[in-house]
Enzyme design. Structure first.
Site, mmCIF file in Angstrom:
data_model
loop_
_atom_site.group_PDB
_atom_site.id
_atom_site.type_symbol
_atom_site.label_atom_id
_atom_site.label_comp_id
_atom_site.label_asym_id
_atom_site.label_seq_id
_atom_site.Cartn_x
_atom_site.Cartn_y
_atom_site.Cartn_z
ATOM 1 N N CYS A 65 50.852 27.487 24.210
ATOM 2 C CA CYS A 65 51.197 26.188 24.788
ATOM 3 C C CYS A 65 50.767 25.082 23.832
ATOM 4 C CB CYS A 65 50.529 26.029 26.154
ATOM 5 S SG CYS A 65 48.736 26.294 26.126
ATOM 6 N N HIS A 95 48.177 30.530 33.366
ATOM 7 C CA HIS A 95 47.585 29.434 32.594
ATOM 8 C C HIS A 95 47.748 28.143 33.388
ATOM 9 C CE1 HIS A 95 47.246 32.207 29.297
ATOM 10 N NE2 HIS A 95 48.492 32.565 29.522
ATOM 11 N N SER A 118 42.706 30.108 32.058
ATOM 12 C CA SER A 118 43.616 31.167 31.635
ATOM 13 C C SER A 118 43.108 32.500 32.140
ATOM 14 C CB SER A 118 43.725 31.219 30.104
ATOM 15 O OG SER A 118 44.422 30.112 29.588
ATOM 16 N N GLU A 160 45.131 28.974 23.296
ATOM 17 C CA GLU A 160 46.366 28.432 23.877
ATOM 18 C C GLU A 160 47.197 29.590 24.414
ATOM 19 O OE1 GLU A 160 45.329 27.373 20.909
ATOM 20 O OE2 GLU A 160 44.916 25.241 21.238
ATOM 21 N N SER A 161 46.836 30.093 25.592
ATOM 22 C CA SER A 161 47.581 31.114 26.346
ATOM 23 C C SER A 161 47.194 32.548 26.027
ATOM 24 C CB SER A 161 49.084 30.871 26.252
ATOM 25 O OG SER A 161 49.404 29.616 26.826
#
Length: 394
Positions: A94, A258, A245, A79-80
């Site tokens: 995120c 992203h 990403s 997540e990022s």
């Protein structure tokens, strides 16, 4: 039985509606450790992979790829992104991650390295699915309460700001900042885009039959991301069945993108930090990013330490042509000599005429003179021509 901060906050289910693209961003900076405690000056870069994983686990994310250079270490996360400098850690997450729960472990690791706390900055946009966020991210006031618990004792105290037009609550920018002393000169640009063009978004699906791409490298090239700042070395990653990403590195400078491409809640973010703004034309950089996604709405937040006058001349405007209209611009001074400039834009309806100019080009007199002479300047040690207004840099 001892209870951890993570245990206290509990958990919440992910949104059944769609994926939350808007990131939470946390930046914690430290001062030098005593020479005898860190003779090689590695600071946070001395942390092992196991130690890094220990605070990422608390935030509910994992490392999927990495790219390192002499100045810092960059990691693409599930997540990022994560960036680790000798004296600074920057984490963007995120979805329904619990970013703030990583703070105690980060501070503990820094203390073990004898690194005194210098400052902390937290920022995010307005969540698309706020009701799906778990504690301690259910509201900005809740986030500020947690942040003050760790950083409110710094000399500036905790300072929280909600920036934007109150009549457009979905386009607000949330910032928390606390510092012990003035920051070193630095520029950070954070850009958030929603309502991505369907054709541009299709690139980030792993389905070549419908305009998608078969790999992250292909997505990087076809989308135009590789041309935003060509000097950047890129580490990219594609998700199944869609999503993308990337982290870019060049000297001390970093960039990250992203993309959540699903229709109905499509989102893309761009960030650049630690770069030399004197060698980049602000409006040119913004336009290159926009050309990759063509969003219906976007915002830009620029934080500059080390000179308000320069901030206003460099970040005073974005040339988005006739396609976008400026809806809001806000300036906020930060403790320690910083300035935050927040701008939000919306696309002009097809066939409509923009009711007002987007923004001034924001060039300083020095920048205009250099452009007129075609003077060579340096971005992170890489030779590059300054762009003349409306002409791509050579």
């Amino acid at each position: 039985m001892e209870m951890s901060l993570a245990d206290c906050w509990g958990s919440a289910p992910a949104s059944p509606i769609g994926f939350e693209g808007y990131e939470k961003r946390l930046e914690i900076t430290f001062s030098d450790a005593p020479v005898f405690a860190d003779p090689c000056g590695r600071g946070l870069r001395a942390l092992s992979r196991q130690q890094i994983d220990s605070f990422l686990d608390l935030a509910r994310c994992t490392i999927v790829s990495q790219l390192l250079n002499k100045q810092f270490d960059s990691y693409v996360l599930s997540e990022s992104s994560l960036f680790v400098y000798s004296h600074k850690v920057v984490i963007k997450t995120c979805g329904t991650t619990k970013l703030l729960l990583s703070i105690p472990r980060i501070l503990e690791l820094a203390a073990e390295l004898s690194l005194p706390l210098l400052s902390a900055k937290y920022s995010r946009g307005t969540f698309i699915f706020p009701g799906a966020q778990p504690a301690p991210h259910r509201s900005f006031s809740e986030e500020v309460s947690v942040l003050n618990g760790f950083f409110g004792g710094l000399k500036s105290g905790g300072n929280a700001y909600v920036m934007g037009d109150a009549f457009r609550p979905k386009k607000m920018w949330h910032v928390y900042y606390a510092t012990e002393e003035p920051e070193q000169p630095m520029v950070t640009l954070e850009m958030c885009m929603t309502g991505l063009d369907a054709g541009k978004a299709a690139v980030f699906f792993k389905n070549s039959a419908n305009g998608g791409c078969s790999s992250a490298k292909e997505m990087t090239k076809v989308s135009g991301i590789s041309a935003i700042i060509p000097e950047m070395e890129i580490c990219d990653f594609d998700f199944d069945p869609c999503g993308y990403s990337m982290n870019g590195v060049c000297g001390p400078a970093a960039s990250t993108i992203h993309v959540t491409p699903e229709e109905g809640f499509s989102y893309a973010s761009y960030e650049a930090m630690n770069f030399n703004p004197g060698s980049l034309v602000y409006s040119d950089l913004i336009e290159r990013v926009l050309s990759c996604f063509r969003p219906s709405d976007f915002s830009v937040a620029v934080t500059i330490f080390g000179g308000h006058g320069f901030a206003k001349s460099w970040a005073g405007g974005a040339e988005a042509g006739s396609s976008y209209v400026l809806e809001d611009v806000v300036e906020q001074e930060l403790p320690g000599g910083g300035l935050l400039m927040y701008q939000s834009f919306s696309a002009v309806a097809p066939g409509a005429v923009s009711p007002r100019s987007t923004l001034d080009d924001g060039w300083s007199s020095d920048g205009m003179e250099a452009a007129a002479q075609g003077e060579d300047t340096c971005i992170w040690g890489v030779e590059k021509k300054v762009a003349v207004k409306g002409v791509a840099a050579a």
